[in-house]
Design a protein around this motif. Sequence first.
Motif, mmCIF file in Angstrom:
data_model
loop_
_atom_site.group_PDB
_atom_site.id
_atom_site.type_symbol
_atom_site.label_atom_id
_atom_site.label_comp_id
_atom_site.label_asym_id
_atom_site.label_seq_id
_atom_site.Cartn_x
_atom_site.Cartn_y
_atom_site.Cartn_z
ATOM 1 N N PRO A 1 0.464 -1.636 0.384
ATOM 2 C CA PRO A 1 0.151 0.286 0.245
ATOM 3 C C PRO A 1 0.546 1.071 -0.500
ATOM 4 N N LEU B 1 -5.264 3.910 -4.581
ATOM 5 C CA LEU B 1 -5.486 3.448 -3.294
ATOM 6 C C LEU B 1 -6.365 4.362 -2.572
ATOM 7 N N GLN C 1 -9.700 0.807 2.746
ATOM 8 C CA GLN C 1 -8.278 0.156 3.614
ATOM 9 C C GLN C 1 -9.123 -0.594 4.587
ATOM 10 N N HIS D 1 -5.729 -2.772 0.967
ATOM 11 C CA HIS D 1 -7.124 -2.457 0.637
ATOM 12 C C HIS D 1 -8.535 -2.954 -0.459
#
Length: 408
Positions: free
Chosen positions: A150, A163, A168, A269
């Motif tokens: 991430p 993202l 998340q 995510h």
Amino acid sequence: MSERFDVVIAGAGPAGAQCARDLAQRDYDVLVLETEPEDEFPRQSNKSTAGTFPSMMGAFGIPDDMVMQFTDTVVLESPNEHFVQQQPGAVLEFADFKRFLVREGREHGAEYRFGSRVSKPITEDGEVVGVEYSGDEEVYADIVIDATGPAAPLAKQLGVSDLERHNQAIGIEWEMEGVEVDHPDYADLHDAMMLRLDHDLAPGGYSWIFHTGEDTAKVGLCYIQNESYQERGKEGLSIDGYLDYWLDNDPRFENATKLEGKQHRGSAHIQEPGQLCTDSFMAIGDTVPTIDPLWGEGIHKGMKSARAAAITADRCLTGTVDTSKAAMETYADLWHQNVAPQAKRRLAMTRLLYLADNDRYDRLLRDVKDANMDTLADANGGNPLAIAKLLHFDDLSLLKRLATEHYL
């Protein structure tokens, strides 16, 4: 003279290390840059429950000594029901698994530089030609791959990663001993991987017990801070607090203790990927993201994304070198075909699952018990007709909410 490689990979997790392993076996000059120092690797990134299946072990030649416990069943729990399915699996010792992939890559010629934090891509005329790392160090390559998860420092700066924070998922896990894996009030979890849907324990997520032998298990939970979390969450309770709440209230943990130094934290995510590649560049593993949204399985899909990237690099570097975006789109094609087919549909299934309440979870498991195995397999694969067989008239409100959010 500037250093130059065929491929530079940022990140030595399962995706990055597997991609390096594949490319090194094809005799490419590969460099892997990893943030963690080698003598601690993978202390900070030892964050996976590491449950997987024989298909991954066989496809990627993972030896049995990476396995803490082979399992025979998958157990689904809700607050008042459970369902047991015969399904061989394996709970990996994640740190050993990561070190194995690094060792294998090195044995085939891949170079690793630990303690090397990648900071940004080097571009010329808009095309990626290398990376900067560890301050002002530079290295050049025909192809650059971001496998940093991430954090995605390269993918973000190149506009490949999108993202979003509200997608998340965060998780925590402890390895524990003294777990009563065959408590009379619950399913027998000997040689099992158990997933529990229960908003009281993990609002907008799930919890798990993965048996690792005798009275030991990996125990954890994860959730997305989504509407389900906002609506059902306990005010002021952190993810550590939710895990402790479960441990305090589930009789299977009455005599259990956490193993010192065996805590794992992670995030991923749950969303569709944006771009996957651009000129001379690919993003793999959790950088994309790649984790299966429905059941949280990430290792196999991350490894598949690594192999798809290695195949793409091989095609682009064989004969006349062509690392244009059009050529790199082979990776995107392979990703959608082989890594995460039906990604949008599985995201919709995940969203629907987390919108449901605990009573609906109980009803779902009763329906699952009554369904035949072909229906369950087809539903898990995203077949609309099979999914419909598990729905009821009073699910229309959930489906309507899903449609207004453009999941359907």
